[in-house]
Scaffold this active site. Sequence first.
Site, PDB file in Angstrom:
ATOM      1  N   ILE A   7       0.815  -1.231   0.000  1.00  0.00           N
ATOM      2  CA  ILE A   7       0.000   0.000   0.000  1.00  0.00           C
ATOM      3  C   ILE A   7       0.841   1.270   0.000  1.00  0.00           C
ATOM      4  O   ILE A   7       0.334   2.323  -0.338  1.00  0.00           O
ATOM      5  CB  ILE A   7      -0.993   0.132   1.194  1.00  0.00           C
ATOM      6  N   ASN A  54      12.834  -7.923   5.889  1.00  0.00           N
ATOM      7  CA  ASN A  54      13.200  -7.222   7.111  1.00  0.00           C
ATOM      8  C   ASN A  54      12.896  -8.140   8.281  1.00  0.00           C
ATOM      9  O   ASN A  54      11.796  -8.694   8.367  1.00  0.00           O
ATOM     10  CB  ASN A  54      12.412  -5.912   7.230  1.00  0.00           C
ATOM     11  N   GLN A 107      11.361  -4.364  10.417  1.00  0.00           N
ATOM     12  CA  GLN A 107      10.093  -5.088  10.220  1.00  0.00           C
ATOM     13  C   GLN A 107       8.959  -4.382  10.964  1.00  0.00           C
ATOM     14  O   GLN A 107       9.083  -4.071  12.157  1.00  0.00           O
ATOM     15  CB  GLN A 107      10.226  -6.532  10.722  1.00  0.00           C
ATOM     16  N   HIS A 137       7.123 -11.928   5.195  1.00  0.00           N
ATOM     17  CA  HIS A 137       6.878 -11.477   3.815  1.00  0.00           C
ATOM     18  C   HIS A 137       8.194 -11.127   3.146  1.00  0.00           C
ATOM     19  O   HIS A 137       9.121 -10.651   3.795  1.00  0.00           O
ATOM     20  CB  HIS A 137       5.924 -10.282   3.775  1.00  0.00           C
TER      21      HIS A 137
END
Length: 107
Positions: free
Chosen positions: A30, A86, A93, A99
């Site tokens: 996003i 991360n 993170q 992810h």
Amino acid sequence: MGCVFCRIVSKEAPARMVYEDEAFVAFHDIRPKAPVHVLVVPKVHVATLSDYPDTEEGERALGALFRTANRVARTLGLRGYRLTVNVGEEGGQEVFHVHVHIMGWPR
Ligand code: AMP
Ligand code: ZN
């Protein structure tokens, strides 16, 4: 459970999906930090990459994650891309559901 990526996996939260199979989803970030920025997310909740065990099972999970990230990156038709994970707050993170970031430059 309050995990935003679990809610995306279960379709309770919206996302611009680009890929889905039995074990992974991939969707657009996003807040993109590259011209193309997609996240590859395992459907099973694991908080962070370092939680994968240092075993053959962990190796299979990591292999599947990066195999899928590479597959998704190829389907995006990029000139070049970067894969980033991360790990931990100090590692940058923010979402504690594993992810891989695909950050890429289109043709
Ligand atoms: P990280 O800092 O590695 O945990 O990255 C988390 C990423 O998830 C950031 O780039 C966020 O912009 C992205 N993100 C957070 N919430 C969402 C959401 N609902 N849909 C898509 N991307 C998100
Ligand atoms: Zn989750």
